[in-house]
Design an enzyme around this catalytic site. Structure first.
Site, PDB file in Angstrom:
ATOM      1  N   GLU A  83       0.831  -1.208   0.000  1.00  0.00           N
ATOM      2  CA  GLU A  83       0.000   0.000   0.000  1.00  0.00           C
ATOM      3  C   GLU A  83       0.861   1.252   0.000  1.00  0.00           C
ATOM      4  O   GLU A  83       0.450   2.295  -0.517  1.00  0.00           O
ATOM      5  CB  GLU A  83      -0.945   0.001   1.208  1.00  0.00           C
ATOM      6  CG  GLU A  83      -2.008   1.083   1.117  1.00  0.00           C
ATOM      7  CD  GLU A  83      -3.092   0.924   2.155  1.00  0.00           C
ATOM      8  OE1 GLU A  83      -4.265   0.867   1.780  1.00  0.00           O
ATOM      9  OE2 GLU A  83      -2.755   0.854   3.367  1.00  0.00           O
ATOM     10  N   HIS A 114       5.704 -27.268   2.722  1.00  0.00           N
ATOM     11  CA  HIS A 114       4.928 -28.379   2.189  1.00  0.00           C
ATOM     12  C   HIS A 114       3.826 -27.899   1.243  1.00  0.00           C
ATOM     13  O   HIS A 114       2.881 -28.642   0.983  1.00  0.00           O
ATOM     14  CB  HIS A 114       4.340 -29.206   3.333  1.00  0.00           C
ATOM     15  CG  HIS A 114       5.395 -29.818   4.198  1.00  0.00           C
ATOM     16  ND1 HIS A 114       6.108 -30.930   3.821  1.00  0.00           N
ATOM     17  CD2 HIS A 114       5.881 -29.456   5.415  1.00  0.00           C
ATOM     18  CE1 HIS A 114       6.975 -31.238   4.770  1.00  0.00           C
ATOM     19  NE2 HIS A 114       6.861 -30.361   5.740  1.00  0.00           N
ATOM     20  N   LYS A 234     -13.434   2.061  -3.812  1.00  0.00           N
ATOM     21  CA  LYS A 234     -14.441   2.550  -2.862  1.00  0.00           C
ATOM     22  C   LYS A 234     -15.517   3.363  -3.586  1.00  0.00           C
ATOM     23  O   LYS A 234     -16.720   3.235  -3.296  1.00  0.00           O
ATOM     24  CB  LYS A 234     -13.777   3.400  -1.780  1.00  0.00           C
ATOM     25  CG  LYS A 234     -12.852   2.637  -0.843  1.00  0.00           C
ATOM     26  CD  LYS A 234     -12.230   3.587   0.165  1.00  0.00           C
ATOM     27  CE  LYS A 234     -11.291   2.865   1.096  1.00  0.00           C
ATOM     28  NZ  LYS A 234     -10.642   3.793   2.068  1.00  0.00           N
TER      29      LYS A 234
END
Length: 273
Positions: A83, A114, A234
Site C-alpha cells: 500500500e 509443504h 471505494k
C-alpha cells in the site's frame, strides 16, 4: 500501531508490554537515525530489495517467519509495503519506467515448505525471500526449536546453492530421476534473527520494516504516505451497492459488471439484504 490506534493492543497485552513494544520501535528509530549507512539495518534491507527488484527482476517477495507466533506478520507487511510503495507515479506525478514494490506474500515457514516452496526451488520465476528466525524458542518444547532452525537454514541454503546433477548422482539418485532432482539455486534470500520474541524485539522488527519502506520510497522517488489506489474501488462500490439491491439501473455499467450484477440478483432472498 504507534498512534492512538494502538489502544486495542495495549488493552490486549497490557500497558507494560505495550510500552516495551514502543521502546523496541524507538530503539530501531534511533538506530536508523544514527547508524552509518554501511551498518544501517533498514537501509541495508531497502538496498537488498532494490537490487532484487530492479536488477534481478524479482517481482515477488516471500516472508517466512519460522515461528507460528509471527504467522500473521506477512499479512501486516503486505499492507505496509504494497500500500505504501505499490505505485507507478513518482512524487512529481510522472509515470516511472522501472519496477517498484514487488508483490509481498508469505506464511509461517514450516507450513510453506509443504505447499509453495516447490515453486521457489524449481519454478521458472525468481522469487526473493525473507526468512525470520528466533534465537530462543518462545515455546519450551524439547527438541522442537533446533529442528525448526535447521529447517529454516536448510531452505535458505538450498535456495542459494541448489543441487547439481552430479551432486544428486553422488547422493545415490537413479539416473532417470536426475532431471527432477536438480535444483538451480541462485535464489536471493535474507535471514533475520531475533534474539527472542518479546514485545521489545517485535517493536524493533516492525519498525525495521517501516523504515525499509521509507528508504525504498526515497530510492524509487515515490510518496509512500498516500494510498490513492484504494479510492477508485471505494467510489465504484458506492455506486454498485444500489444496483445490487435493485434500487438503481445497470445500464451505464460495463458489460462484465452488469452481467455479474444481473446474475447475483438471482440469489437475493431478502429485499433489503
Amino acid at each position: 500501531m504507534w498512534s492512538a490506534i494502538g489502544l486495542p493492543i495495549a488493552l490486549a497485552v497490557g500497558f507494560r508490554h505495550f510500552e516495551q513494544l514502543l521502546a523496541g520501535a524507538h530503539a530501531m528509530d534511533t538506530h536508523f537515525f544514527n547508524a552509518p549507512p554501511e551498518g544501517n539495518l533498514p537501509l541495508t534491507l531497502a538496498l537488498i530489495a532494490l537490487w532484487n527488484t530492479n536488477f534481478l527482476r524479482a517481482h515477488s517477495n516471500g516472508v517466512f517467519p519460522y515461528s507460528h507466533s509471527l504467522a500473521l506478520l506477512p499479512s501486516h507487511l503486505q499492507q505496509l509495503e504494497m500500500e505504501s510503495n505499490g505505485k507507478r507515479a513518482n512524487r512529481d506525478g510522472v509515470a516511472v519506467d522501472y519496477p517498484t514494490n514487488p508483490i509481498l506474500w508469505g506464511e509461517a515457514g514450516t507450513n510453506g515448505q509443504h505447499s509453495f516452496f516447490q515453486l521457489l526451488h524449481q519454478g521458472s520465476e525468481l522469487v526473493a525471500c525473507d526468512f525470520i528466525a528466533l534465537g530462543k524458542s518462545d515455546f519450551p518444547l524439547p527438541g522442537h526449536h533446533s529442528g525448526l532452525l535447521a529447517n529454516c537454514l536448510a531452505q535458505s541454503s538450498a535456495l542459494a546453492f541448489g543441487q547439481t546433477v552430479d551432486e544428486a548422482r553422488a547422493a545415490g539418485i537413479p539416473e532417470h530421476l536426475l532431471p527432477f532432482r536438480r535444483f538451480p539455486g541462485n535464489q536471493p534470500s535474507s535471514t533475520l534473527v531475533l534474539p527472542e520474541l518479546t514485545p521489545f524485539t517485535l517493536g524493533q522488527l516492525i519498525a525495521l520494516y517501516e523504515h525499509k519502506v521509507f528508504c525504498l520510497g526515497v530510492l524509487w522517488n515515490l510518496n509512500s504516505f498516500d494510498q490513492w489506489g484504494v479510492e477508485l474501488g471505494k467510489q465504484l462500490a458506492g455506486k454498485l451497492a444500489p444496483c445490487i439491491r435493485d434500487e438503481a439501473p445497470t445500464d451505464g455499467l460495463d458489460p462484465s459488471t452488469r452481467g455479474l450484477i444481473n446474475h447475483l440478483r438471482r440469489f437475493r432472498s431478502e429485499p433489503h439484504d
